[in-house]
Write a protein that holds these residues in place. Sequence first.
Motif, mmCIF file in Angstrom:
data_model
loop_
_atom_site.group_PDB
_atom_site.id
_atom_site.type_symbol
_atom_site.label_atom_id
_atom_site.label_comp_id
_atom_site.label_asym_id
_atom_site.label_seq_id
_atom_site.Cartn_x
_atom_site.Cartn_y
_atom_site.Cartn_z
ATOM 1 N N THR A 31 -9.131 0.011 -2.548
ATOM 2 C CA THR A 31 -8.523 -0.482 -3.669
ATOM 3 C C THR A 31 -9.012 -2.004 -3.932
ATOM 4 O OG1 THR A 31 -6.423 0.583 -3.095
ATOM 5 C CG2 THR A 31 -6.285 -1.138 -4.548
ATOM 6 N N GLY A 37 -14.715 -0.839 -11.116
ATOM 7 C CA GLY A 37 -14.928 0.495 -9.844
ATOM 8 C C GLY A 37 -16.221 1.469 -10.448
ATOM 9 N N GLU A 41 -3.315 -3.459 -9.298
ATOM 10 C CA GLU A 41 -4.486 -2.733 -8.768
ATOM 11 C C GLU A 41 -5.406 -2.347 -10.068
ATOM 12 O OE1 GLU A 41 -5.153 1.807 -7.574
ATOM 13 O OE2 GLU A 41 -3.584 0.706 -6.504
ATOM 14 N N THR A 63 -9.316 5.156 2.005
ATOM 15 C CA THR A 63 -9.151 4.710 0.581
ATOM 16 C C THR A 63 -9.370 3.135 0.430
ATOM 17 O OG1 THR A 63 -7.240 6.002 0.525
ATOM 18 C CG2 THR A 63 -7.513 4.319 -1.239
ATOM 19 N N VAL A 123 0.779 -1.172 0.052
ATOM 20 C CA VAL A 123 0.037 0.209 -0.275
ATOM 21 C C VAL A 123 0.950 1.138 -0.061
ATOM 22 C CG1 VAL A 123 -1.933 -1.101 0.923
ATOM 23 C CG2 VAL A 123 -0.218 -0.276 2.469
ATOM 24 N N TRP A 181 -8.495 -0.571 -9.509
ATOM 25 C CA TRP A 181 -9.096 0.505 -9.374
ATOM 26 C C TRP A 181 -9.099 1.197 -8.004
ATOM 27 C CZ3 TRP A 181 -13.252 0.474 -6.310
ATOM 28 C CH2 TRP A 181 -14.164 -0.739 -6.213
ATOM 29 N N ARG A 182 -9.313 2.267 -7.649
ATOM 30 C CA ARG A 182 -9.225 2.955 -6.201
ATOM 31 C C ARG A 182 -10.395 4.062 -6.097
ATOM 32 N NH1 ARG A 182 -3.423 5.280 -4.462
ATOM 33 N NH2 ARG A 182 -2.741 3.083 -4.975
ATOM 34 N N THR A 183 -10.829 3.863 -4.866
ATOM 35 C CA THR A 183 -11.769 5.004 -4.499
ATOM 36 C C THR A 183 -11.716 5.442 -3.428
ATOM 37 O OG1 THR A 183 -14.016 5.543 -4.771
ATOM 38 C CG2 THR A 183 -13.449 3.507 -3.815
ATOM 39 N N ARG A 184 -12.312 6.636 -3.084
ATOM 40 C CA ARG A 184 -12.269 7.310 -1.622
ATOM 41 C C ARG A 184 -13.447 6.952 -0.775
ATOM 42 N NH1 ARG A 184 -7.828 8.899 0.133
ATOM 43 N NH2 ARG A 184 -8.432 10.668 1.438
ATOM 44 N N ASP A 226 0.462 4.480 4.329
ATOM 45 C CA ASP A 226 -0.879 3.870 4.570
ATOM 46 C C ASP A 226 -0.654 2.478 5.291
ATOM 47 O OD1 ASP A 226 -2.020 5.845 3.354
ATOM 48 O OD2 ASP A 226 -3.133 4.628 2.035
#
Length: 440
Positions: A126, A196, A135, A124, A82, A137-140, A86
């Motif tokens: 992932t 995502g 990876e 976050t 990560v 996608w990633r989102t908050r 993080d």
Amino acid sequence: MAVVVGVLVVGGGAGAIIGGILSDQGLLPGDSMELAWQSPPDRGAAYGNGDWLVGDTVVRSRFDAVTAFDTGSGQKRWEHAVPGRDEICAVSRTADGSVALLAHGEQGKTDVDGEVEQDRGCATVTALDLTSGRELWRTRRAPETGQLDTEPDLVATGGGLAVVRDGDEDWHYELPGAARSLRGDQALRAFDLRTGAPRWKAAVPGGCFPHRVAAAARHVVAVLVCDRTELRLAAFDPASGKERWTVPLDRRSVDVRADVTFLSADPLVVRVVETAPSGLRAHLAFGSDGRPQGRVEFDGGAGKIDEYQPARAIVDEDGGRLLALTTVRCRRWECDRVVAFDLTSGRELWHTTLHNQDEGLALHSRGGRVTVLVDRGYKQSKKEGLYVLDAATGEEKDRRSYSEDVNHDKPVADLIVQDGLVIAVQSGEGTRSFAAYRPW
């Protein structure tokens, strides 16, 4: 070794005694397990978050990274770290297809005076392809607090969805009537698992907030905190997020301070441990319409289930059973049993008592077979053993001893069986997260 075996076959009483000793020590061919490989020991403040099996790859996560190993050789295939400072707060219990979710957040920095800034929260999510470590996608997410405490069932995968619960309110200490900035109907979201792309926000009942989440092809389920005083269970349509039903967890109100986790999303089984001495401590099963079904107490007529060892109770999804290791009184000492309970009624289907005070460590069930890892600490060797039982009847099909110690003084978090290998999953500082054994 072949000469010894020949003596045992024809030698009568003395040979049988020697054979029994060799068997107990894990030194008798055809009756033993030998070490195939071990992963390197974890260094530093390592603690486990989860593990998955994808094809011929086993994967484990810890606070700073996710690492994959080849099941046959133990060779490391990839590692995903990560970013920055993080730490991983939570992971999905299951991988849908080959995709798992990680929730992680930034650890507070230490300033020049030695003061530690507040953590940034578990902000976050992932999506990780476990076949490659890539990876996707990633989102908050909205953590609301700066805490980085690990928490179960914060994210989930199932039915092609990634499900995320926003908000990290501490229900153990929050006073009734306190203000909350995030509305309940904004706190449970679903995304396409591979891309995502946002899919929906759940229509959570008024006055309720999502607390734990799980997902399967036919529904998304959540434990809700309602009116800040009670825990309930809800199901949502996986296509739209529309509420299908909401029911109490139990016939009496379950306190918000209870430890509640999902054992399975389908069949739907929830583990509940209330903190009060007389509180609810049970595994609860529910039907597809939310109606209560089987109920298995932690301390019931079939024996006592250790609430601190989650790997001692699992759901056999093929047979609709809850399988549990229980402790009962056997004459002058305590002994362990494997007990199968029907999920629909909660009644005991069968039980098998382990031999010679063997202590059960973990269970695995697949393909009509139950694998039981045990600690044979009553022997001078203090090594492990293995039982294989018929899942429908509890009949013993195989029993073996290990020729080398699995380091059972560390917690066994899970048990994986794949292509003849039995892989113990451990967590904690200084452990080898995987120890793989094969029969010989």
